[in-house]
Design a protein around this motif. Structure first.
Motif, mmCIF file in Angstrom:
data_model
loop_
_atom_site.group_PDB
_atom_site.id
_atom_site.type_symbol
_atom_site.label_atom_id
_atom_site.label_comp_id
_atom_site.label_asym_id
_atom_site.label_seq_id
_atom_site.Cartn_x
_atom_site.Cartn_y
_atom_site.Cartn_z
ATOM 1 N N LEU B 435 -15.770 -2.064 23.203
ATOM 2 C CA LEU B 435 -15.750 -2.912 24.386
ATOM 3 C C LEU B 435 -14.851 -4.140 24.138
ATOM 4 O O LEU B 435 -13.987 -4.481 24.947
ATOM 5 C CB LEU B 435 -17.187 -3.349 24.697
ATOM 6 C CG LEU B 435 -17.482 -3.963 26.047
ATOM 7 C CD1 LEU B 435 -17.104 -3.013 27.155
ATOM 8 C CD2 LEU B 435 -18.968 -4.301 26.146
ATOM 9 N N ASN B 436 -15.069 -4.770 22.974
ATOM 10 C CA ASN B 436 -14.286 -5.959 22.632
ATOM 11 C C ASN B 436 -12.807 -5.643 22.582
ATOM 12 O O ASN B 436 -11.976 -6.373 23.110
ATOM 13 C CB ASN B 436 -14.694 -6.486 21.243
ATOM 14 C CG ASN B 436 -16.106 -7.032 21.244
ATOM 15 O OD1 ASN B 436 -16.678 -7.285 22.290
ATOM 16 N ND2 ASN B 436 -16.673 -7.180 20.057
ATOM 17 N N ARG B 437 -12.458 -4.539 21.931
ATOM 18 C CA ARG B 437 -11.048 -4.240 21.703
ATOM 19 C C ARG B 437 -10.336 -3.860 22.995
ATOM 20 O O ARG B 437 -9.160 -4.198 23.184
ATOM 21 C CB ARG B 437 -10.916 -3.147 20.644
ATOM 22 C CG ARG B 437 -11.060 -3.708 19.251
ATOM 23 C CD ARG B 437 -11.163 -2.653 18.183
ATOM 24 N NE ARG B 437 -11.197 -3.281 16.864
ATOM 25 C CZ ARG B 437 -12.246 -3.888 16.345
ATOM 26 N NH1 ARG B 437 -13.387 -3.919 17.009
ATOM 27 N NH2 ARG B 437 -12.188 -4.441 15.153
ATOM 28 N N VAL B 438 -11.034 -3.163 23.859
ATOM 29 C CA VAL B 438 -10.425 -2.825 25.152
ATOM 30 C C VAL B 438 -10.138 -4.113 25.925
ATOM 31 O O VAL B 438 -9.067 -4.298 26.519
ATOM 32 C CB VAL B 438 -11.335 -1.877 25.962
ATOM 33 C CG1 VAL B 438 -10.892 -1.817 27.412
ATOM 34 C CG2 VAL B 438 -11.308 -0.489 25.349
ATOM 35 N N GLU B 439 -11.104 -5.027 25.874
ATOM 36 C CA GLU B 439 -10.903 -6.305 26.566
ATOM 37 C C GLU B 439 -9.762 -7.098 25.964
ATOM 38 O O GLU B 439 -8.959 -7.696 26.679
ATOM 39 C CB GLU B 439 -12.184 -7.144 26.512
ATOM 40 C CG GLU B 439 -13.250 -6.627 27.443
ATOM 41 C CD GLU B 439 -14.488 -7.523 27.459
ATOM 42 O OE1 GLU B 439 -15.384 -7.222 28.230
ATOM 43 O OE2 GLU B 439 -14.518 -8.507 26.702
ATOM 44 N N VAL B 440 -9.680 -7.114 24.644
ATOM 45 C CA VAL B 440 -8.618 -7.865 23.958
ATOM 46 C C VAL B 440 -7.252 -7.316 24.367
ATOM 47 O O VAL B 440 -6.309 -8.075 24.630
ATOM 48 C CB VAL B 440 -8.812 -7.812 22.425
ATOM 49 C CG1 VAL B 440 -7.559 -8.310 21.704
ATOM 50 C CG2 VAL B 440 -10.024 -8.648 22.009
ATOM 51 N N ALA B 441 -7.152 -5.999 24.444
ATOM 52 C CA ALA B 441 -5.873 -5.381 24.809
ATOM 53 C C ALA B 441 -5.482 -5.731 26.242
ATOM 54 O O ALA B 441 -4.332 -6.063 26.532
ATOM 55 C CB ALA B 441 -5.966 -3.865 24.647
ATOM 56 N N ILE B 442 -6.452 -5.680 27.150
ATOM 57 C CA ILE B 442 -6.159 -6.020 28.547
ATOM 58 C C ILE B 442 -5.764 -7.488 28.640
ATOM 59 O O ILE B 442 -4.820 -7.862 29.336
ATOM 60 C CB ILE B 442 -7.380 -5.729 29.450
ATOM 61 C CG1 ILE B 442 -7.672 -4.221 29.495
ATOM 62 C CG2 ILE B 442 -7.149 -6.262 30.864
ATOM 63 C CD1 ILE B 442 -8.963 -3.876 30.214
ATOM 64 N N ARG B 443 -6.506 -8.311 27.907
ATOM 65 C CA ARG B 443 -6.308 -9.754 28.013
ATOM 66 C C ARG B 443 -4.931 -10.190 27.490
ATOM 67 O O ARG B 443 -4.408 -11.218 27.914
ATOM 68 C CB ARG B 443 -7.412 -10.476 27.241
ATOM 69 C CG ARG B 443 -7.720 -11.839 27.789
ATOM 70 C CD ARG B 443 -8.894 -12.474 27.087
ATOM 71 N NE ARG B 443 -10.137 -11.795 27.379
ATOM 72 C CZ ARG B 443 -10.972 -11.322 26.448
ATOM 73 N NH1 ARG B 443 -10.695 -11.446 25.171
ATOM 74 N NH2 ARG B 443 -12.084 -10.712 26.799
ATOM 75 N N ALA B 444 -4.348 -9.397 26.571
ATOM 76 C CA ALA B 444 -3.020 -9.750 26.055
ATOM 77 C C ALA B 444 -2.015 -9.882 27.196
ATOM 78 O O ALA B 444 -1.078 -10.666 27.142
ATOM 79 C CB ALA B 444 -2.550 -8.697 25.053
ATOM 80 N N TYR B 445 -2.231 -9.093 28.260
ATOM 81 C CA TYR B 445 -1.313 -9.119 29.407
ATOM 82 C C TYR B 445 -1.637 -10.266 30.363
ATOM 83 O O TYR B 445 -0.944 -10.451 31.352
ATOM 84 C CB TYR B 445 -1.373 -7.774 30.157
ATOM 85 C CG TYR B 445 -0.768 -6.652 29.356
ATOM 86 C CD1 TYR B 445 0.583 -6.357 29.479
ATOM 87 C CD2 TYR B 445 -1.531 -5.907 28.460
ATOM 88 C CE1 TYR B 445 1.156 -5.342 28.730
ATOM 89 C CE2 TYR B 445 -0.973 -4.898 27.703
ATOM 90 C CZ TYR B 445 0.367 -4.616 27.846
ATOM 91 O OH TYR B 445 0.948 -3.623 27.094
ATOM 92 N N ASP B 446 -2.715 -11.004 30.080
ATOM 93 C CA ASP B 446 -3.124 -12.113 30.946
ATOM 94 C C ASP B 446 -3.171 -11.645 32.397
ATOM 95 O O ASP B 446 -2.573 -12.255 33.281
ATOM 96 C CB ASP B 446 -2.136 -13.289 30.776
ATOM 97 C CG ASP B 446 -2.592 -14.544 31.517
ATOM 98 O OD1 ASP B 446 -3.759 -14.604 31.938
ATOM 99 O OD2 ASP B 446 -1.764 -15.459 31.666
ATOM 100 N N PRO B 447 -3.872 -10.536 32.664
ATOM 101 C CA PRO B 447 -3.793 -9.988 34.015
ATOM 102 C C PRO B 447 -4.577 -10.812 35.022
ATOM 103 O O PRO B 447 -5.574 -11.432 34.696
ATOM 104 C CB PRO B 447 -4.436 -8.610 33.872
ATOM 105 C CG PRO B 447 -5.415 -8.773 32.778
ATOM 106 C CD PRO B 447 -4.808 -9.776 31.822
ATOM 107 N N CYS B 448 -4.089 -10.812 36.228
ATOM 108 C CA CYS B 448 -4.795 -11.458 37.315
ATOM 109 C C CYS B 448 -5.112 -10.365 38.311
ATOM 110 O O CYS B 448 -4.302 -10.018 39.155
ATOM 111 C CB CYS B 448 -3.924 -12.533 37.936
ATOM 112 S SG CYS B 448 -4.784 -13.438 39.203
ATOM 113 N N LEU B 449 -6.284 -9.771 38.172
ATOM 114 C CA LEU B 449 -6.550 -8.532 38.900
ATOM 115 C C LEU B 449 -6.815 -8.752 40.385
ATOM 116 O O LEU B 449 -6.486 -7.921 41.205
ATOM 117 C CB LEU B 449 -7.724 -7.780 38.254
ATOM 118 C CG LEU B 449 -7.495 -7.437 36.774
ATOM 119 C CD1 LEU B 449 -8.670 -6.657 36.228
ATOM 120 C CD2 LEU B 449 -6.219 -6.660 36.565
#
Lengths: 239, 478
Positions: B435-449
């Motif tokens: 869960l943590n790692r998936v979030e970390v990967a998404i967060r690298a893109y600083d997405p604004c969903l």
């Protein structure tokens, strides 16, 4: 017979001139009575009822009621403030007023009135009516979403411009400002220099392509609440 | 739900990103990851309800898409409206005021992301307890850093207020120009704290660089993949966050196209719709939907530009590019380092602008021949932002198309999630580590969903695993 009439507003003695309305006499004396349809160069109309005061114990529109000797007027009372808040809230929910992107924001009398009366959000349900935008005229935009049916444009076009471009059509919830033409504003003799464009209290009648030319901080009501200009007169008189 | 004998894992809500999303992991019959999808479940509809509104209202209307980077939408729409009124050659005062607004926005957004959204992952490690791995944890253990984050964000927000009129949802940029200049008093207020901001930017860059270099062994492969990169660049190839022409390169650094006038973007970029997401998938037309996807944002911008025109950020860029021997950097987690190079670049730009007397000029608006169709592009903090409008003869919008930064990064984010799932999923259970790692990967893109789907509603994100028969094997939401 003397032309001076003495009456009181909230217990303060006011001198007015015979023939003045309560609103006019109060303005001269530096006492602000909230209003949305009344406008200094236009004849009284009594459409919005925001200026409702208690005159000798009866609710009256201050913009149409003449002053009388010894009249006792109540203006700044909790009861009247509540009535005015309710009226303004109803105006908000009856139309589609999106202050956040309206170019009139900061210069809008309806918005300024809501701030002055302390309205954070209307308690009535939004009606979300389907209303039109008439952008047909090359220089003028009519956005019926924001119209509060104050009749200022109707009166100004007739009395100040001598044109009669605008007229009310329909009744009740279907009432709206129409144009004296087959279809759209572009079919009338409305012109960008018409005084009717200067009197709209909201963002319903606009000169095109002006938009947000005035920056935040320099708009009419950015620094002082609506009515401050009238109240400043009283402060001046008391000095 | 099952798809062709596969099982499905879903993660929602993903925290510390702006918006709402859901991760679904599809397993095959051997319980191996077949595919991962980042679903965006919201729908927003700005492109529809801007229709019928007068064009000059649009920069103030569409910026309501977002409370984090409204300036980007404000300026992209204003740039399109410049084109509509024939005022695209702005006066020096107008262009520099808008640039100051934009660099202020870039500065505050990058500071917010680094200090408050991603720093918990970098400072505490991906496996740290979520109870401390958050901004409160950072404030408790690294109070000086947390304060810097707040003060840097404030500095950027004040710049936005001085140029746009308000910190959030201002009105400064108008078709063909700007509605105010910068007073001497406002300028002097910013000059007072400027050196401190430069210093803090340097130290933030150092944290991001040192972290990346120190953990390169793990980060190099973490959710990383080769991809094309796209951004605006200046005519001389320099990084330019406010204006330029489109450039795309492949994973090796070869040019796909360069110096493309963005008014013609439709000849180069298309959008694909997939039935399971409200967010579209843009791709480079010449490469097709399968191979044409690309990355945008800080990493892409560092890869596409040939140099940066401010000295300290240029020195940092050279160091950054040396890591991959001058080839494009395809490491997902290098986004953080790239973002901090841009932070430093932004404050260097702000410094130069504050010393420019043009900001006190009074020639604010320009106009020319009216046009009916226009495209406005800008490099938003999260990447290239496209605004495209058509206007009728009555001045009303009849068509709007927005491709926001996060939409451009849609496919890359899906790929990153899939890779991380392949690397870290064992069995059919959603572990904390996964869960943590998936979030970390998404967060690298600083997405604004929320912005990317033009979405109604708010963020959180969940994860789910479903098997071949459509049974939910596991489900987690924070």
């Amino acid at each position: 017979m003397s032309d001076t009439i003495t009456f009181t507003i909230d217990g303060v003695e006011i001198q007015g001139r015979r023939g003045q309305t309560i609103l006019e006499a109060a303005d001269d004396a530096g006492v602000y009575i909230p209003r949305l349809c009344a406008f200094k160069d236009l004849s009284p109309y009594g459409a919005c009822r925001v200026c409702t005061v208690m005159a000798n114990g009866r609710p009256q529109a201050a913009c149409t009621q003449p002053i009388a000797e010894g009249m006792v007027v109540e203006n700044d009372t909790e009861q009247l403030k509540k009535v005015r808040r309710d009226i303004v809230e109803m105006l908000f929910v009856e139309g589609n007023h999106f202050c956040m992107f309206c170019e009139k924001s900061g210069n809008c009398e309806l918005q300024a009135m809501a701030y002055r009366l302390g309205i954070a959000a209307p308690k009535y349900p939004y009606l979300n009516p389907k209303r039109e935008v008439d952008a047909s005229h090359p220089d003028i935009l009519v956005d019926h979403n924001r119209c509060i049916l104050c009749a200022r444009c109707v009166r100004a076009s007739k009395d100040l411009d001598g044109k009669n471009v605008f007229q009310f059509i329909g009744r009740g919830p279907h009432k709206k400002v129409g144009v004296n033409a087959e279809a759209n504003l572009s079919d009338t003799n409305a012109d960008v220099t018409d005084k009717a464009l200067d009197v709209c209290p909201v963002g319903a009648l606009l000169r095109k392509r002006v938009g947000y030319a005035v920056p935040v901080g320099k708009r009419l009501y950015d620094l002082e609440p609506i009515g401050s200009d009238i109240e400043a007169k009283r402060a001046g008189q008391e000095k | 739900m099952s798809t062709n004998g596969m099982k499905k894992i879903t993660i929602e809500p993903v925290t510390r990103v702006e918006g709402h999303g859901k991760v679904t992991i599809l397993l095959d019959e051997q319980n191996q990851v077949k595919q991962a999808r980042l679903h965006i479940v919201e729908f927003r509809g700005f492109e529809r309800f801007v229709q019928g509104r007068p064009y000059w209202e649009v920069p103030v209307l569409v910026e309501r898409l977002c409370g984090i980077c409204p300036v980007s939408h404000h300026l992209a729409a204003a740039k399109a409206m410049d084109w509509i009124v024939g005022g695209e050659n702005l006066t020096p005062t107008a262009e520099k005021m808008r640039r100051l607004m934009h660099y202020g926005q870039m500065f505050q957004s990058h500071a917010l992301h680094f200090f408050h959204l991603c720093s918990p992952d970098l400072l505490f490690g991906f496996d740290a307890d979520v109870a401390i791995r958050n901004v409160i944890g950072v404030a408790a253990k690294y109070p000086a850093l947390a304060v810097q984050g707040v003060m840097m964000r404030k500095y950027g927000q004040e710049l936005i207020k001085a140029t746009a009129g308000k910190k959030i949802h201002g009105t400064g940029a108008i078709p063909g120009g700007i509605n105010k200049n910068l007073s001497i008093a406002e300028r002097d207020g910013f000059l007072k704290d400027l050196d401190q901001m430069v210093e803090w930017s340097r130290s933030a860059l150092k944290i991001a660089k040192d972290y990346t270099v120190a953990h390169l062994d793990t980060l190099a492969s973490f959710g990383s993949f080769e991809s094309s990169h796209l951004s605006l660049v200046r005519a001389d190839g320099a990084m330019d966050l406010y204006h330029g022409n489109l450039k795309a390169i492949d994973a090796e650094g070869n040019s796909i196209f360069d110096q493309v006038d963005y008014q013609n973007y439709l000849d180069y970029i298309r959008e694909e719709v997939r039935p399971w997401s409200y967010m579209k998938f843009p791709f480079i037309t010449s490469l097709g939907p399968e191979k044409g996807w690309y990355r945008v944002g800080p990493l892409a911008r560092l890869n596409t530009c040939t140099f940066i025109d401010t000295p300290e950020a240029e020195a940092a860029r050279k160091e950054f590019m040396a890591l991959t021997d001058g080839k494009p950097n395809n490491i997902t987690m290098a986004y953080h380092w790239a973002r901090m190079i841009e932070l430093l670049h932004s404050i260097e730009k702000i410094k130069a602008l504050l010393h420019d007397a043009d900001l006190q000029g009074t020639d604010l608006v320009t106009k020319g021949n009216r046009r009916d169709e226009a495209v406005g592009l800008i490099e938003a903090p999260r990447g290239t932002l496209f605004h495209h409008y058509r206007v009728n003869k009555n001045d009303q919008i009849v068509m709007a198309n927005l491709i926001v930064s996060t939409t451009n990064n849609n496919e890359p984010m899906n790929r990153a999630v899939e890779l991380v799932a392949r690397q870290h999923l064992s069995g059919v259970k959603i572990t904390e580590g996964l869960l943590n790692r998936v979030e970390v990967a998404i967060r690298a893109y600083d997405p604004c969903l929320s912005c990317a789907t033009h979405a109604l509603g708010k963020m959180p994100l969940e994860m789910e695993i479903l098997d071949a028969e459509g049974n939910v094997l596991d489900r987690k939401a924070r």
